[in-house]
Design a protein around this motif. Structure first.
Motif, PDB file in Angstrom:
ATOM      1  N   MET A  43       0.827  -1.205   0.000  1.00  0.00           N
ATOM      2  CA  MET A  43       0.000   0.000   0.000  1.00  0.00           C
ATOM      3  C   MET A  43       0.861   1.255   0.000  1.00  0.00           C
ATOM      4  SD  MET A  43      -3.203  -0.574  -0.294  1.00  0.00           S
ATOM      5  CE  MET A  43      -3.727   1.080   0.133  1.00  0.00           C
ATOM      6  N   SER A  44       1.946   1.239   0.740  1.00  0.00           N
ATOM      7  CA  SER A  44       2.837   2.400   0.751  1.00  0.00           C
ATOM      8  C   SER A  44       3.475   2.610  -0.616  1.00  0.00           C
ATOM      9  CB  SER A  44       3.916   2.219   1.822  1.00  0.00           C
ATOM     10  OG  SER A  44       3.342   2.087   3.104  1.00  0.00           O
ATOM     11  N   LEU A  45       3.892   1.516  -1.259  1.00  0.00           N
ATOM     12  CA  LEU A  45       4.509   1.626  -2.579  1.00  0.00           C
ATOM     13  C   LEU A  45       3.507   2.075  -3.641  1.00  0.00           C
ATOM     14  CD1 LEU A  45       6.796  -1.554  -2.625  1.00  0.00           C
ATOM     15  CD2 LEU A  45       7.489   0.835  -2.311  1.00  0.00           C
ATOM     16  N   THR A  46       2.221   1.795  -3.421  1.00  0.00           N
ATOM     17  CA  THR A  46       1.206   2.220  -4.387  1.00  0.00           C
ATOM     18  C   THR A  46       1.183   3.734  -4.525  1.00  0.00           C
ATOM     19  OG1 THR A  46      -0.125   0.280  -3.842  1.00  0.00           O
ATOM     20  CG2 THR A  46      -1.242   2.064  -4.986  1.00  0.00           C
ATOM     21  N   GLY A  47       1.518   4.434  -3.464  1.00  0.00           N
ATOM     22  CA  GLY A  47       1.566   5.889  -3.536  1.00  0.00           C
ATOM     23  C   GLY A  47       2.799   6.427  -4.228  1.00  0.00           C
ATOM     24  N   MET A  48       3.689   5.543  -4.691  1.00  0.00           N
ATOM     25  CA  MET A  48       4.927   5.983  -5.335  1.00  0.00           C
ATOM     26  C   MET A  48       5.022   5.556  -6.797  1.00  0.00           C
ATOM     27  SD  MET A  48       7.560   4.987  -2.248  1.00  0.00           S
ATOM     28  CE  MET A  48       7.178   5.390  -0.544  1.00  0.00           C
ATOM     29  N   VAL A  49       3.991   4.901  -7.326  1.00  0.00           N
ATOM     30  CA  VAL A  49       4.070   4.394  -8.696  1.00  0.00           C
ATOM     31  C   VAL A  49       4.102   5.550  -9.682  1.00  0.00           C
ATOM     32  CG1 VAL A  49       2.907   2.253  -8.084  1.00  0.00           C
ATOM     33  CG2 VAL A  49       1.554   4.191  -8.882  1.00  0.00           C
ATOM     34  N   GLN A  50       4.659   5.259 -10.870  1.00  0.00           N
ATOM     35  CA  GLN A  50       4.776   6.273 -11.911  1.00  0.00           C
ATOM     36  C   GLN A  50       4.029   5.897 -13.184  1.00  0.00           C
ATOM     37  OE1 GLN A  50       6.254   9.203 -11.266  1.00  0.00           O
ATOM     38  NE2 GLN A  50       6.670   8.453  -9.192  1.00  0.00           N
ATOM     39  N   THR A  51       3.642   4.631 -13.316  1.00  0.00           N
ATOM     40  CA  THR A  51       2.934   4.185 -14.512  1.00  0.00           C
ATOM     41  C   THR A  51       1.729   3.341 -14.106  1.00  0.00           C
ATOM     42  OG1 THR A  51       4.196   2.128 -14.756  1.00  0.00           O
ATOM     43  CG2 THR A  51       5.113   4.121 -15.793  1.00  0.00           C
ATOM     44  N   VAL A  52       0.826   3.168 -15.057  1.00  0.00           N
ATOM     45  CA  VAL A  52      -0.363   2.357 -14.799  1.00  0.00           C
ATOM     46  C   VAL A  52       0.023   0.903 -14.560  1.00  0.00           C
ATOM     47  CG1 VAL A  52      -2.556   1.576 -15.755  1.00  0.00           C
ATOM     48  CG2 VAL A  52      -1.804   3.915 -16.151  1.00  0.00           C
ATOM     49  N   TRP A  53       1.010   0.412 -15.306  1.00  0.00           N
ATOM     50  CA  TRP A  53       1.430  -0.973 -15.142  1.00  0.00           C
ATOM     51  C   TRP A  53       1.972  -1.227 -13.738  1.00  0.00           C
ATOM     52  CZ3 TRP A  53       0.066  -4.929 -17.879  1.00  0.00           C
ATOM     53  CH2 TRP A  53      -0.277  -4.764 -19.218  1.00  0.00           C
ATOM     54  N   GLN A  54       2.695  -0.275 -13.197  1.00  0.00           N
ATOM     55  CA  GLN A  54       3.189  -0.420 -11.831  1.00  0.00           C
ATOM     56  C   GLN A  54       2.036  -0.476 -10.833  1.00  0.00           C
ATOM     57  OE1 GLN A  54       5.870   2.870 -11.272  1.00  0.00           O
ATOM     58  NE2 GLN A  54       7.478   1.990 -12.570  1.00  0.00           N
ATOM     59  N   LEU A  55       1.008   0.320 -11.080  1.00  0.00           N
ATOM     60  CA  LEU A  55      -0.165   0.300 -10.205  1.00  0.00           C
ATOM     61  C   LEU A  55      -0.852  -1.060 -10.245  1.00  0.00           C
ATOM     62  CD1 LEU A  55      -2.264   1.696  -8.392  1.00  0.00           C
ATOM     63  CD2 LEU A  55      -3.405   2.479 -10.481  1.00  0.00           C
ATOM     64  N   VAL A  56      -1.048  -1.602 -11.446  1.00  0.00           N
ATOM     65  CA  VAL A  56      -1.694  -2.911 -11.577  1.00  0.00           C
ATOM     66  C   VAL A  56      -0.858  -3.989 -10.898  1.00  0.00           C
ATOM     67  CG1 VAL A  56      -2.442  -4.672 -13.220  1.00  0.00           C
ATOM     68  CG2 VAL A  56      -2.917  -2.261 -13.679  1.00  0.00           C
ATOM     69  N   LEU A  57       0.459  -3.926 -11.069  1.00  0.00           N
ATOM     70  CA  LEU A  57       1.337  -4.915 -10.445  1.00  0.00           C
ATOM     71  C   LEU A  57       1.219  -4.871  -8.925  1.00  0.00           C
ATOM     72  CD1 LEU A  57       3.583  -7.029 -10.538  1.00  0.00           C
ATOM     73  CD2 LEU A  57       5.242  -5.153 -10.648  1.00  0.00           C
ATOM     74  N   LEU A  58       1.209  -3.681  -8.360  1.00  0.00           N
ATOM     75  CA  LEU A  58       1.105  -3.574  -6.906  1.00  0.00           C
ATOM     76  C   LEU A  58      -0.273  -3.993  -6.410  1.00  0.00           C
ATOM     77  CD1 LEU A  58       3.137  -0.344  -6.164  1.00  0.00           C
ATOM     78  CD2 LEU A  58       3.574  -2.628  -5.274  1.00  0.00           C
ATOM     79  N   ARG A  59      -1.299  -3.723  -7.198  1.00  0.00           N
ATOM     80  CA  ARG A  59      -2.629  -4.200  -6.815  1.00  0.00           C
ATOM     81  C   ARG A  59      -2.675  -5.730  -6.813  1.00  0.00           C
ATOM     82  NH1 ARG A  59      -6.333  -1.664  -4.150  1.00  0.00           N
ATOM     83  NH2 ARG A  59      -7.963  -2.780  -5.273  1.00  0.00           N
ATOM     84  N   LEU A  60      -1.983  -6.348  -7.758  1.00  0.00           N
ATOM     85  CA  LEU A  60      -1.875  -7.806  -7.746  1.00  0.00           C
ATOM     86  C   LEU A  60      -1.134  -8.292  -6.497  1.00  0.00           C
ATOM     87  CD1 LEU A  60      -1.037  -8.657 -11.469  1.00  0.00           C
ATOM     88  CD2 LEU A  60      -3.003  -9.507 -10.182  1.00  0.00           C
ATOM     89  N   LEU A  61      -0.043  -7.623  -6.168  1.00  0.00           N
ATOM     90  CA  LEU A  61       0.735  -8.026  -4.997  1.00  0.00           C
ATOM     91  C   LEU A  61      -0.069  -7.860  -3.711  1.00  0.00           C
ATOM     92  CD1 LEU A  61       4.268  -6.578  -5.868  1.00  0.00           C
ATOM     93  CD2 LEU A  61       3.489  -8.955  -5.997  1.00  0.00           C
ATOM     94  N   ILE A  62      -0.899  -6.825  -3.652  1.00  0.00           N
ATOM     95  CA  ILE A  62      -1.761  -6.649  -2.477  1.00  0.00           C
ATOM     96  C   ILE A  62      -2.697  -7.847  -2.336  1.00  0.00           C
ATOM     97  CG2 ILE A  62      -3.663  -5.283  -1.534  1.00  0.00           C
ATOM     98  CD1 ILE A  62      -2.292  -2.799  -2.674  1.00  0.00           C
TER      99      ILE A  62
END
Length: 247
Positions: free
Chosen positions: A103-122
């Motif tokens: 969740m903390s890293l989600t606030g640091m993403v720079q691209t949509v793909w990074q957001l999707v990846l972190l949502r998967l990891l969550i």
């Protein structure tokens, strides 16, 4: 003169069950808030990350939001089996720590793909509320289990309801990225409380030995599978109907 013998007690009874219950309540509430708070501003965040056009924003919002629940559904049986082998508290510690980091890293993403990846990891790291339910059910006195599970269920439901409300209030005040960082910090507090406050009964040696053996197929042991299939289908349809309008 005959001596009074103490009454038999349930071996699964935990004298710390009240403290465990309230820690699980707080942890389940906070993790559900974190998983759902992005609903109001997810399309705005997707747009900030570079998605252009109404159709693209809607599609990426759906992918990013659904990724968490898709991943959670895939790994839920695995976490359940590991919980049987190593204990429920270990699974709660794992889930809360993993979600706090993601969740903390989600606030640091720079691209949509990074957001999707972190949502998967969550989703992969999740499972706190389900693990809490099992721990409370197993280690609460039978005469209080209904009340305890009802209270825990209320915390889970409240977290899912409060999450979007918090997500609508915080971003205008502190910003979208800071909202994710704050939610990660709250889950980290749940991780600390889970680590140091929850006391789980030690597993009997017989249970440890049995867990190391090849597990028997649980599905084959169910004599009448129709009620189980009906409940699974009903739950899936209800979830599909209620979440199809999101985000």
């Amino acid at each position: 003169m005959p001596q009074n013998t103490p009454p038999a007690t349930d071996s699964t009874y935990n004298i710390h069950w009240r403290r465990n219950l309230f820690v699980c309540f707080a942890g389940s509430f906070s993790t559900l808030v974190a998983m759902t708070l992005l609903l109001p501003f997810l399309p705005l965040y997707i747009e900030q990350l570079g998605a252009e056009g109404h159709a693209a924003i809607v599609q990426w919002s759906g992918i990013a939001y659904g990724a968490t629940f898709f991943a959670a559904a895939l790994v839920a049986p695995l976490w359940g089996r590991l919980g049987d082998r190593y204990g429920r508290k270990v699974m709660l510690v794992r889930a809360s720590f993993g979600m706090a980091i993601c969740m903390s890293l989600t606030g640091m993403v720079q691209t949509v793909w990074q957001l999707v990846l972190l949502r998967l990891l969550i989703g992969f790291a999740g499972g706190y509320s389900s693990g809490s339910t099992i721990l409370v059910a197993m280690q609460t006195p039978k005469e209080r289990s209904g009340w305890a599970l009802g209270l825990l269920s209320a915390g889970i439901t409240a977290g899912a309801l409060v999450g979007p409300l918090v997500g609508g209030i915080l971003p205008p005040l502190i910003g979208i990225r800071a909202t994710f960082l704050l939610s990660g910090g709250v889950i980290f507090l749940a991780f600390l409380a889970t680590t140091f406050l929850i006391k789980e009964n030690p597993r009997p040696k017989a249970a440890d030995a049995a867990s190391k053996q090849k597990p028997k197929g649980g599905w084959a042991q169910i004599p009448d599978k129709r009620p189980v299939v009906a409940m699974l289908a009903t739950g899936m349809l209800l979830s599909f109907a209620t979440m199809s309008i999101e985000p």
